[in-house]
Design an enzyme around this catalytic site. Sequence first.
Site, PDB file in Angstrom:
ATOM      1  N   ASP A  42       0.846  -1.797   0.196  1.00 52.93           N
ATOM      2  CA  ASP A  42       0.221  -0.175   0.399  1.00 52.93           C
ATOM      3  C   ASP A  42       1.326   1.238   0.189  1.00 52.93           C
ATOM      4  OD1 ASP A  42      -1.516  -1.988   0.951  1.00 52.93           O
ATOM      5  OD2 ASP A  42      -2.285  -1.072   2.988  1.00 52.93           O
ATOM      6  N   GLU A 222     -10.436  -2.746   3.648  1.00 47.81           N
ATOM      7  CA  GLU A 222      -9.215  -2.144   4.028  1.00 47.81           C
ATOM      8  C   GLU A 222      -9.457  -0.883   4.084  1.00 47.81           C
ATOM      9  OE1 GLU A 222      -6.377  -5.230   2.888  1.00 47.81           O
ATOM     10  OE2 GLU A 222      -6.618  -5.749   4.485  1.00 47.81           O
TER      11      GLU A 222
HETATM   12  C1  FRU Z   1      -4.171  -4.391   2.401  1.00 49.62           C
HETATM   13  C2  FRU Z   1      -2.923  -3.742   3.928  1.00 49.62           C
HETATM   14  C3  FRU Z   1      -3.754  -2.674   4.856  1.00 49.62           C
HETATM   15  C4  FRU Z   1      -2.393  -3.538   5.655  1.00 49.62           C
HETATM   16  C5  FRU Z   1      -1.433  -3.355   5.132  1.00 49.62           C
HETATM   17  C6  FRU Z   1      -0.401  -4.502   5.284  1.00 49.62           C
HETATM   18  O1  FRU Z   1      -2.761  -3.940   1.586  1.00 49.62           O
HETATM   19  O2  FRU Z   1      -3.763  -5.787   3.640  1.00 49.62           O
HETATM   20  O3  FRU Z   1      -4.773  -3.761   6.034  1.00 49.62           O
HETATM   21  O4  FRU Z   1      -2.801  -2.419   7.078  1.00 49.62           O
HETATM   22  O5  FRU Z   1      -1.560  -3.973   3.785  1.00 49.62           O
HETATM   23  O6  FRU Z   1       0.652  -4.247   5.005  1.00 49.62           O
END
Ligand code: FRU
Length: 490
Positions: A42, A222
């Site tokens: 992310d 998310e």
């Molecule tokens: C989304 C996610 C988020 C989390 C992060 C962990 O891709 O799963 O929810 O904070 O990646 O790397």
Amino acid sequence: MIKNEDLIKKANKEIEKNKSLVNSDYYRLKYHIMPPTGLLNDPNGFIQFKGEYHLFYQFHPFGTNHGLKYWGHYKSIDLVNWEAMPIALAPSEWYESHGCYSGSAIEDNGILTLIYTGNVKDKQGNRETYQCLAMSEDGVEFEKYKDNPVIHNQPKGYTRHFRDPKVWKKDGIWYMVIGAQTIKEEGRVLLFKSKDLKSWDMVGEVAGSNINNLGDFGFMWECPDLFELNGKDILISSPQGIKPQGDLYNNIYQSGYFVGKVDYKTGNMQHEDFVELDRGFEFYAPQTTLDDKGRRILIAWMGLPEEEDHPTTEKGWIHAMTIPRVLELKENKIIQKPVEEMENIRKNLAKYENIKINSSEIMLENISGDVLEMEAIFEVDDAYEFGVKLRCSDDEKEKTILYYDRKMQKFIFDRENSGKGYKGVRRCYIEDKKKLKLNIFLDTSSVEVFINDGQEVFTGRIYPDKQSLGIKFFAKGGSVILKELRKWDI
Ligand code: FRU
């Protein structure tokens, strides 16, 4: 517990160790953000701070899997040329022992403040999550807040899938949206507020599965983001657990938006339907920021969770970010355009006008390559299908096809024969107006195509042979005019 500096040193050693392998990869992109080694996911903490854009990212330096997450860091003065910065966060404390997970950035009285989620797994494998702060005066060195975590206990009724805080200020108060899951395993976005970023109160549920007339809409949401465009509230989120419906929701997880109005007293948002932000393949967890020109700019992860089988893993790295896009709202629909700064890296214009393609396929001198931008305006006569084949090998065994099917009134991105890597076809309805404009960004292993000035966007990774550089325009069952074609190297 290993100290912060030692964790960073260890990661830097790994980056150094893998440098020559990673850099030997033809698929390293030329104008997209990538990890120096290991895995990127992310975008985090996207902000303009003291005149410079900062973009942090979820970073696992020690492998191309989703291991222990750090925050990597890039900065830029123009959103196009990015400078790699030292690692910003390493998972050194008890409240983040299994990763510094996603979050956002704000400026608080001249201090660049990151707010993120500490991920912890206990010995039984149970997850715990904590929201934490880290501060920096210079935008380079970050110090974790001494009284972390600032959110310790999740509100009742929700599981420990409680993460990805996005914070902004409105009327002197800090607000935060956070991705959550109810104990019935329904995805939610929750709204919190705070006077000082340190003590937070829940306001309510903004949106989620089985509320606001949405019906069943996934087990976890998310990476939420909430902001205003043209006086409307926009909620972006990445729901998980939605089944494909025809052309919609064909990736493992989705990212999209709702347009509506948030009641800041209850948190609840009255909203219209969910709309996917990208119609292609790899696109997830987008994050936006507002810059000093008043632009709402979005960058997304050009990858997907649980898809770690890209050919670049052989060379010690995986995934990248999309190019930055500016968001506008027109008739309750988000229009996405590449930031205009992308024009600054255009080189060597090649230009054509009024080329008729009649039930055939054509190649044009100086129109080929793997790292380029192209703008093509088609005017339809009587062809029933037309478009462009990119990255064609001489025998055409390899090709990536972007085309319009007039019978279905659909634009199609076909990567069935794009080379190595994931395959598939994605489609999206575009009304047949007998005119189609494509703005295509090709990099060594990616395609981003903006249709009709940002009405729809398709993004995807492709892994053709480096010799497959051909570009062909085609029309079937009649003719189209390639009214205008401009191509630049990047
Ligand atoms: C989304 C996610 C988020 C989390 C992060 C962990 O891709 O799963 O929810 O904070 O990646 O790397």
